[in-house]
Scaffold this motif. Structure first.
Motif: not given
Length: 100
Positions: A48-74
């Motif tokens: 995820g880190g290397l992809s983020w460095l190459r492509e940019g974007g939001d590492i948590a959302r786009d590469y590691w996919r750990v961001s909370a879904p919309r409206g979630s408190h988790r």
């Protein structure tokens, strides 16, 4: 994807959002102790880190996919706290068993 001993691709044992957060927590904790994380955690974090460095974007959302879904408190930090607390409990139990 990870390779098994026969060099076949396989997905990590728990690729749920919680599992991905656990892999990151494991990796960061091991690195802070000056140790290497598991191969699975290394590949997930570094991929995820290397992809983020190459492509940019939001590492948590786009590469590691750990961001909370919309409206979630988790949020990731809430889940990470639970994961780290569990890891600390496991480490304490293991060290206590080693002393007995």
């Amino acid at each position: 994807m990870l390779n098994d001993p026969f060099n076949r691709n396989r997905i990590p044992s728990d690729f749920s959002r919680e599992g991905r957060i656990a892999l990151l927590a494991e990796a960061f904790r091991a690195l802070m102790r000056g140790e290497l994380p598991s191969r699975e955690a290394c590949l997930f974090m570094a991929g995820g880190g290397l992809s983020w460095l190459r492509e940019g974007g939001d590492i948590a959302r786009d590469y590691w996919r750990v961001s909370a879904p919309r409206g979630s408190h988790r949020k990731p930090e809430v889940l990470a706290r639970e994961v780290v607390d569990s890891l600390i409990d496991d480490e304490r139990q293991n060290s206590q068993c080693a002393r007995d």
